[in-house]
Enzyme design. Structure first.
Site, PDB file in Angstrom:
ATOM      1  N   SER A 211     101.859  75.713 -19.010  1.00 47.63           N
ATOM      2  CA  SER A 211     101.591  75.621 -19.658  1.00 47.63           C
ATOM      3  C   SER A 211     102.878  75.721 -20.195  1.00 47.63           C
ATOM      4  O   SER A 211     103.902  74.749 -19.799  1.00 47.63           O
ATOM      5  CB  SER A 211     100.952  77.218 -20.455  1.00 47.63           C
ATOM      6  OG  SER A 211     101.031  77.067 -22.243  1.00 47.63           O
ATOM      7  N   ASP A 431      93.160  69.145 -23.870  1.00 51.52           N
ATOM      8  CA  ASP A 431      93.678  70.786 -23.996  1.00 51.52           C
ATOM      9  C   ASP A 431      93.865  70.603 -25.281  1.00 51.52           C
ATOM     10  O   ASP A 431      94.749  70.149 -25.640  1.00 51.52           O
ATOM     11  CB  ASP A 431      94.770  70.151 -22.750  1.00 51.52           C
ATOM     12  CG  ASP A 431      95.368  71.968 -23.060  1.00 51.52           C
ATOM     13  OD1 ASP A 431      95.310  72.950 -23.787  1.00 51.52           O
ATOM     14  OD2 ASP A 431      96.520  71.518 -21.591  1.00 51.52           O
ATOM     15  N   HIS A 460      92.620  75.019 -20.766  1.00 48.74           N
ATOM     16  CA  HIS A 460      94.203  74.892 -20.718  1.00 48.74           C
ATOM     17  C   HIS A 460      94.616  75.713 -18.871  1.00 48.74           C
ATOM     18  O   HIS A 460      94.261  76.865 -19.304  1.00 48.74           O
ATOM     19  CB  HIS A 460      95.331  75.402 -21.521  1.00 48.74           C
ATOM     20  CG  HIS A 460      96.398  75.641 -21.862  1.00 48.74           C
ATOM     21  ND1 HIS A 460      97.027  74.637 -21.769  1.00 48.74           N
ATOM     22  CD2 HIS A 460      96.731  76.823 -21.354  1.00 48.74           C
ATOM     23  CE1 HIS A 460      98.645  74.751 -21.840  1.00 48.74           C
ATOM     24  NE2 HIS A 460      98.377  76.919 -22.072  1.00 48.74           N
TER      25      HIS A 460
END
Length: 525
Positions: A211, A431, A460
């Site tokens: 991320s 995502d 994710h």
């Protein structure tokens, strides 16, 4: 499946082509290594799940331009290597900004094949201001206490109430931490990473980020390309949209993901009894939202808190059975207890999350300029709300303190890089938090990178989460540096895991392979 992934890759290239990378002249200047960090003193801090875990701390300058000035403390964790073959430190980061990485080191060490993990010192860290690092920020404790104003500003009074909250958060943060905020940013965190590398006596760093951690790793690679040995980026942040546009674009993807959840509920109508038509199920969800806006469940789950509870389902479909059960109990049986429990598990903000949000805001607001005219925010978000009502205004208010942030921020660093060894990127096509186009964009910006796509996946954070195909590519790369090389944009394609089935018990729902990872990654990352 490969054919569909190739088509998606092609579409993403067209989209990426409309974006321009941040100019190369924005590359951060180097700072001479004038102070050498003391070596960490490792002590046992084992847990039941991670018995080999060790902990230490490291002092770094608050301002790396003044290495002899005020020092702050970073909290570190480590699972040491045990194999004869030693490949150096593997620094891991769960994203955020604001995520704690101490537990991630243990998770990565226990989730990789043992023969691969044993070759690395796997290093976790709490970035500056986070968790066990000192000082740790908490700008406005209780900022998310229920029940908050409805996120959708349907009246001027509701908009004023939400604006007052955003201004209060900024005012509190700047009053409490005025001397720290100029140094809570991505570039300062990157310099901390290099201080960790130096303290570990490593000439080069191996890095694995999820991320926001992908942006952190890419910026490190841009600033210190000669110090990168291996680089893994999972669920990749678009570097061209930092940060206002990135949050706007998220709303479309989260709306699609929420509708995928509605379709899943409809598919399992025999369990949840909410209808077989996804659109009809969605109408019921918004009717539940309207009812909670008038009468919060348990005195704590209003419309805003309901959104907070269901947004995590956009990050990880393993939560869908729990969320569906709460939805069905409220609608079918007028039983709010499962909904309140789901809010407490997924949506409620505790002091740890208060700290994470404080860092999230400080980094995102401080990294680059945000619009100062609230009229632009209002116009952009109402336009987006017409297309994507699920999360748009919730997301807007989450980031609204940035409209009032005092710091004049620089432009973000360009991550374009032709100096790296082979690197490995992972991205799911669906995502929501870091939409697919960002992974393709970074793939083009990092020369010699390889992109592994999870076709049809919507989660994710996709490696070490149960997909054996993805994990084989990860293990091979960490073992000997091998990356796949394909003919199209995607160098390798892995089929997504199937969506979950309704769980007989809550324990069964939360015991899925990805649940541990996603509890470490958190949300809004």
């Amino acid at each position: 499946m490969r054919k569909r992934a190739a088509a998606l890759c092609g579409a993403a290239v067209v989209m990426a082509g409309t974006c321009t990378a941040v100019p190369a002249e924005a590359k951060a200047p180097r700072i001479a290594d004038t102070v050498h960090a003391a070596k960490p003193v490792w002590k046992k801090c084992a847990t039941k799940d991670y018995p080999a875990l060790q902990c230490a701390s490291l002092e770094v300058p608050l301002d790396h331009r003044k290495p002899q000035g005020q020092q702050i403390t970073l909290a570190l964790s480590r699972v040491p290597h045990t194999a004869r073959t030693y490949q150096g430190p593997l620094l891991v980061n769960p994203g955020g900004p604001g995520g704690s990485g101490l537990g991630l080191a243990g998770f990565v060490a226990s989730s990789l094949p043992q023969e691969v993990a044993a070759q690395y010192d796997i290093i976790g860290f709490d970035p500056r201001g986070v968790g066990a690092s000192k000082p740790a920020l908490d700008c406005r404790p209780g900022h998310f206490d229920p029940v908050r104003p409805d996120t959708v500003p349907t009246t001027p009074a509701v908009e004023r109430a939400n604006l007052a909250r955003a201004r209060s958060f900024t005012a509190s943060c700047t009053k409490k931490y005025a001397h720290l905020l100029p140094y809570i940013d991505t570039i300062s965190a990157v310099r901390d990473m290099d201080a960790i590398r130096e303290a570990l006596d490593a000439d080069r760093l191996n890095y694995f980020g999820y991320s926001y951690g992908t942006y952190l790793g890419a910026v490190y690679a841009r600033m210190f390309p000669e110090r990168v040995r291996r680089l893994v980026l999972d669920s990749v942040v678009s570097p061209t949209d930092v940060w206002y546009d990135a949050n706007l674009y998220q709303n479309l993807a989260f709306n699609d993901r929420h509708r995928a959840f509605m379709a899943w509920v409809a598919k399992h109508d025999s369990t949840y009894r909410l209808g077989t038509d996804p659109e009809y199920v969605e109408v019921k969800w918004y009717a539940m939202r309207a009812a909670l806006a008038k009468k919060p469940a348990g005195g704590m789950v209003g419309a805003s808190e309901l959104e907070d509870t269901y947004i995590p389902g956009g990050y990880y479909n393993g939560y869908w059975p729990i969320l569906a059960e709460a939805f069905a109990a409220y609608v079918n049986d007028r039983n709010a207890a499962p909904l309140v429990e789901a809010y407490q598990n997924f949506g409620a903000i505790d002091p740890v999350a208060d700290n994470s949000y404080s860092i999230y805001t400080a980094v995102e607001c401080g990294d680059t300029s945000w619009p100062r005219d609230w009229g632009q925010w209002r116009s952009d978000n109402w336009a987006m709300y017409e297309k994507a009502p699920f999360m748009t205004w919730n997301n807007a208010w989450y980031n609204a303190p940035c409209a009032f942030w005092p710091r004049a921020a620089p432009r973000p660093v360009s991550i374009a890089n032709g100096e790296l060894p082979p690197t490995l990127l992972f991205q799911a096509t669906g995502d929501a938090a870091t939409p697919y186009v960002g992974g393709v964009s970074v793939h083009h910006l990092l020369a010699r990178s390889s992109l592994v796509v999870e076709d049809g996946g919507g989660n994710h954070g996709i490696t070490l989460s149960g997909n054996a195909c993805l994990d084989r590519h990860l293990a091979r790369y960490l073992s000997d540096g091998t990356v796949p090389r394909g003919q199209g944009v995607a160098d390798a394609v892995c089929e997504a895991l199937p969506d979950p089935k309704p769980a007989a018990t809550k324990a069964a729902s939360t015991s899925a392979g990805g649940s541990v990872l996603h509890s470490l990654l958190g949300f809004r990352g």
